[in-house]
Design a protein around this motif. Structure first.
Motif, PDB file in Angstrom:
ATOM      1  N   HIS A  17       0.843  -1.196   0.000  1.00 31.11           N
ATOM      2  CA  HIS A  17       0.000   0.000   0.000  1.00 31.11           C
ATOM      3  C   HIS A  17       0.884   1.254   0.000  1.00 31.11           C
ATOM      4  N   HIS A  66       3.446   7.553   4.968  1.00 33.48           N
ATOM      5  CA  HIS A  66       2.244   8.161   5.554  1.00 33.48           C
ATOM      6  C   HIS A  66       1.640   7.338   6.695  1.00 33.48           C
ATOM      7  N   ASP A  67       1.748   6.019   6.603  1.00 31.13           N
ATOM      8  CA  ASP A  67       1.152   5.169   7.644  1.00 31.13           C
ATOM      9  C   ASP A  67       2.193   4.610   8.619  1.00 31.13           C
ATOM     10  N   ASP A 103      -4.858   7.765  -1.133  1.00 27.64           N
ATOM     11  CA  ASP A 103      -5.005   6.781  -0.054  1.00 27.64           C
ATOM     12  C   ASP A 103      -6.417   6.194  -0.075  1.00 27.64           C
TER      13      ASP A 103
HETATM   14 FE   LIG Z   1      -2.865   4.579   4.058  1.00 22.97          FE
END
Ligand SMILES: [Fe+2]
Ligand SMILES: [Fe+2]
Length: 300
Positions: free
Chosen positions: A137, A169-170, A253
């Motif tokens: 992802h 980002h995560d 996202d």
């Molecule tokens: Fe994400």
């Protein structure tokens, strides 16, 4: 100059990250020769330094390195070289295939540089260890965010930060308990509140890295779940209060979350996901970014 470093193979020292191996070949009289081996698709940058006194030189050994200039791409092939006085702003490169080159710089640079690379590598490993889904992802978010950013004509420095922020980002999810992260059913309110903290954790991790560029990345990462209408988290920012880069990540996202197949649920078709993004333009998402995103939908 630190002369107590150990020799590994032909190199004084090597550091690797996902998609790149970077090695110090020689260092003396303040000049360092740094060998780079990049996998196809890896992005590399040279940032101008304050004062810009150092002489820098890139010499391609094999493969193809594409210099993405504002006025068009320049393809550098085996035997080609460029010197840094040609640079007025950050230079962005992408390896078009497996590429090796030497980067020669007239100031001690490697240790600083390898420290950031090592830190990024640790982050990438942490993401991968958490779960396979998150790692793929993150790669996709990075790629799609850059497509949007390039189309929007962002500066090279903004693209550099977006590249890192898209991938990381995560990163805050590495601090969320596994049973919440991988829960196949709907989260309880309390679990959801915990999950939302991944934005704050992400910012904190990046700020703690002590690397100035990663601090900026942390600010973007913190905002990737803010909504255009101010109903997002963690700070309920709205409109232009939200960093443009975070707003890009928010769109791609959501798109990725909708279209991807999971163990418990099949992803939705691309066109359906695009309609959904369009439907929430101006509420969840920044309308300018939605427009650009829809215009590149054939490249998704
Ligand atoms: Fe994400
Ligand atoms: Fe997230």
């Amino acid at each position: 100059m630190d002369i107590s470093i150990k020799r590994k193979g032909d190199y004084i020292e090597s550091v690797s990250t996902k998609g790149a191996v970077i090695s110090l070949v020689s260092s003396g009289d303040g000049t360092e020769i740094i060998h780079h081996k990049l996998e196809s698709g890896f992005r590399w940058y040279i940032a101008p330094e304050e004062g810009w006194l150092a002489l820098e030189y890139v010499h391609i050994l094999s493969g193809e390195l594409v210099w993405q200039k504002q006025d068009g791409d320049v393809v550098l092939k085996s035997g080609d070289s460029i010197t840094a006085y040609m640079l007025t702003e950050m230079a962005n490169f992408i390896a078009a295939q497996e590429t090796e080159f030497l980067y020669i710089v007239s100031r001690p640079y490697f240790h600083n540089y390898s420290g950031s690379i090592q830190k990024l590598f640790d982050f990438a490993v942490n993401i991968e260890e958490k779960d396979g889904y998150t790692s793929d992802h993150c790669d996709r978010i990075k790629r799609l965010s850059l497509l949007v950013g390039e189309k929007m004509g962002l500066s090279s420095y903004e693209l550099y930060i977006l590249n890192l922020a898209g991938f990381l980002h995560d990163i805050g999810k590495t601090k969320i308990p596994e049973h919440i992260l991988n829960k196949p059913s709907k989260l309880t309110d309390e679990e959801y509140e915990q999950m939302k903290l991944h934005t704050t954790y992400g910012k904190r991790l990046l700020h703690e890295s002590g690397i100035p560029d990663l601090r900026l990345v942390g600010d973007v990462v913190e905002q990737h779940h803010e909504r255009y209408d101010g109903k997002g988290y963690p700070h309920r920012l709205q409109g232009d209060q939200i960093s443009k880069l975070a707003a890009i990540i928010a769109v791609v996202d959501s798109y990725d979350a909708m279209t991807i197949d999971r163990v418990y649920q099949k992803g939705r078709p691309r066109d359906e996901a695009l309609q959904e993004i369009e439907r929430f333009s101006g509420t969840m998402y920044n309308p300018d970014i939605v427009k650009v995103f829809l215009s590149i939908s054939d490249q998704l």
